[in-house]
Enzyme design. Sequence first.
Site, PDB file in Angstrom:
ATOM      1  N   GLN A 165       0.840  -1.196   0.000  1.00  0.00           N
ATOM      2  CA  GLN A 165       0.000   0.000   0.000  1.00  0.00           C
ATOM      3  C   GLN A 165       0.876   1.247   0.000  1.00  0.00           C
ATOM      4  OE1 GLN A 165      -2.811   0.105   3.294  1.00  0.00           O
ATOM      5  NE2 GLN A 165      -2.584   2.283   3.450  1.00  0.00           N
ATOM      6  N   SER A 169       0.918   6.524   2.873  1.00  0.00           N
ATOM      7  CA  SER A 169       1.578   7.506   3.747  1.00  0.00           C
ATOM      8  C   SER A 169       2.842   8.063   3.108  1.00  0.00           C
ATOM      9  CB  SER A 169       1.961   6.849   5.072  1.00  0.00           C
ATOM     10  OG  SER A 169       0.827   6.461   5.779  1.00  0.00           O
ATOM     11  N   SER A 191       4.598  -1.857   4.330  1.00  0.00           N
ATOM     12  CA  SER A 191       4.856  -3.270   4.605  1.00  0.00           C
ATOM     13  C   SER A 191       4.891  -4.028   3.294  1.00  0.00           C
ATOM     14  CB  SER A 191       3.755  -3.906   5.465  1.00  0.00           C
ATOM     15  OG  SER A 191       3.177  -2.971   6.309  1.00  0.00           O
ATOM     16  N   GLU A 248      -9.277  -1.582   6.335  1.00  0.00           N
ATOM     17  CA  GLU A 248      -8.083  -1.784   7.147  1.00  0.00           C
ATOM     18  C   GLU A 248      -8.455  -1.886   8.616  1.00  0.00           C
ATOM     19  OE1 GLU A 248      -5.229   1.439   7.081  1.00  0.00           O
ATOM     20  OE2 GLU A 248      -3.678   0.139   7.898  1.00  0.00           O
ATOM     21  N   GLU A 286      -5.525   9.223  18.171  1.00  0.00           N
ATOM     22  CA  GLU A 286      -6.159  10.542  18.196  1.00  0.00           C
ATOM     23  C   GLU A 286      -7.109  10.713  17.006  1.00  0.00           C
ATOM     24  OE1 GLU A 286      -2.894   9.933  18.825  1.00  0.00           O
ATOM     25  OE2 GLU A 286      -3.204  10.258  20.970  1.00  0.00           O
TER      26      GLU A 286
END
Lengths: 390, 363
Positions: free
Chosen positions: A109, A112, A144, A227, A360
């Site tokens: 994936q 990020s 990953s 996910e 958060e």
Amino acid sequence: MTDLAAKVEAFLAEHPPAGADPIEFLRARFDAGLAWVHFPVGAGGLGAPRAAQFAVDEAFAAAGAPEAVPAAKVIGYGMAAPTILTFGTPEQHERFLRPLFTGEEVWCQLFSEPGAGSDLATLATRAVRDGDDWVVDGQKVWTSFAHAARWAILVARTDPTVPKHQGLSYFICDMNDAGVQVRPLRQITGEAEFNEVFLNAVRVPDAHRLGAVGEGWKVAQTTLMNERVAIGAHAAPREGGLIGVAARTWREHPELRTPGLHDRLLRLWVQAEALRLTSERLRQGLAVGQPGPEGSAAKLAFATINQAVSGFEVELQGEQGLAYEDWTMRRPLETDWASRDPGFRYLRTKGNSIEGGTSEILRNIIAERVLGLPREPRSDADVAWKDLPR
Amino acid sequence: MSELLYSEVENDLRASVRDLLSDRSPWTAVLARTETDQPYDLALWRTLATELGLAGLLVPEELGGAGASAREVAVVLEELGRAVAPVPFLGSAVLATSALLAAGDAELLPELAAGNRTATLGVTYTTAPNAVFPASVHVHNGRLTGRIGSVVDLDVAEFVVVPAVGAAGPELHVVEVSSARVTPVVPLDLTRRISHLELDGVSGRLLATGDAAEQALRSALTTGAGLLAAEQLGLAQWCLDSTVDYAKTRYQFGRQIGSFQAIKHRLADLWAATSSALATSRAAASALATGEDVGVSVAVAAAYCSDVAVLAAEEALQLHGGIGMTWEHPVHLYLGRAKSSQLALGSPERHRAALATLIDLPA
């Protein structure tokens, strides 16, 4: 016996798992629609309710049926497959789903970035149209399986002149492309489970786009929802998680016990059991419909309990808690946490409240989508991405 | 794995109880009643018991009950907790009824199930299911003498099931409350009363002796602790819901306070805790209904839900700010109920200690 159970039984009779070639077995399972039964016919499924999948998986596991390599499952099964199914063309279903299920092709994936973590929509990797292709340049992180992956799901910016959520598109990226460079990213445990991925003039055919140009954010939401459910909705036996490891240590080492640690252990045990029941209830509730934001709560609690239990474990060890098994840099494709030492678990679980949505951000999601509380005022919603401060 | 979702029948039951309570027992009425000489709403109790038939949920049909299970009782308790309704359901329809059922009574149960009579269990309200059999009341020549402190719902009970020690050991008796001395306690929880019970040579009807008496008492306390978790869940849900509503309507600094992460993150955590409380409470009710895995399920639910209810009430008070500190706001009714219930039928610590034995994690 349900129709589905009968189908599984007939399949297993026709394809005895014992001694079967794993890939051939999994191909046949896909072709029979028993890969993920809630997918449509022809895409590895039978158009059955989502909940039916659990019983099918259990039946195959009970029969000792071959499974895909673990690396194929986390991203491939959990995130890529539902996204491809929802937004892919028939041609894309045909090309990607079967080898994804069999594990012949591992997925990763590319979401990020160093500058886009919680605020994923601000990502900067650019995709520029060039004939029938897109040319992609940028840097991804926390990937990953990148060093084992054949394909990646990729979100890139196709229009920097519109607000951040509107200028994204979603692609399937060939990890064998010459412009893809993968470097291990060493983490605090000493290992490198993850990678940095550098994309230099990587060519992605427009036929490998998922969803419309500019709708990448919507597509990514499907991936991210799955996910969190993949992490949170898994049915587990009592003492199935890290608490089981701590409980075993407690039973086997009376010399380590103290009254203070005893009460802490029991509190943690109750908390872990409550989380197990919560996840089980979520699993029962998934019988109808799509995964909802409730999965976020399970993920949040999972991070909290894992960190608390592993911290407890190090203290329980006493002198042995001062040692660490091994700082050697490795690139594991799977990690069996239970077989590692408490120090490793202590460090690794620190990532649980960061990866897959920080705790958060998960609290924001629960507050806004479950409880209906108002959003924080946003200064970036109507600003062109290129004009945002960074 | 037990069924953790609500059935359609259970949802219908919930709706009818909630309708009745919102009509007959809004918090303003509950608050107004707290300082009168009738802290219990006996007219409401009569309606719940007779018209809705809720007093006899656990009682088999041949004894005039509904033949339902702990799952349905849990749903009723969730609603009673949500409304902090001042009715003796816990004492009569749960504790006394469970003790009588376990002891094989066929005399008083039909009366309780029909709503003609109200009873309670004569133990100190903090007694945990694994406590030793109480020895504060003794039996001589068939007469009971002794004192039991802080008995729940005794104020409005006509009968009390009393554990006592006779010549041959544990006994369980049914005693008429009119023959005893009842001294009310000024309670922390204004919506649920406790009283001391004094017996001075009172005659009782013997229900069970020896192991049967011990088992009946333990069964009643276990059922009570497991189902009290449902009431605590309902209480926590009311606290969460009302605080979320308040955070959407209260403006400070030109914004709804619910838009501040300092507020919304606490509410998200409370929602997650309440969701887990629901799962543990459902598991306990299912375990009590099926008889499987009762010990662990009840201990987990009791330990978990007690603390979540207190957390929810404390968070509700804090996040309401000044208004939550006033007598005219209902949150203090919930705080008092939550904190008292945390001690009731075994504190979380007592339930964890019981768990340690059950799951082989010895001290």
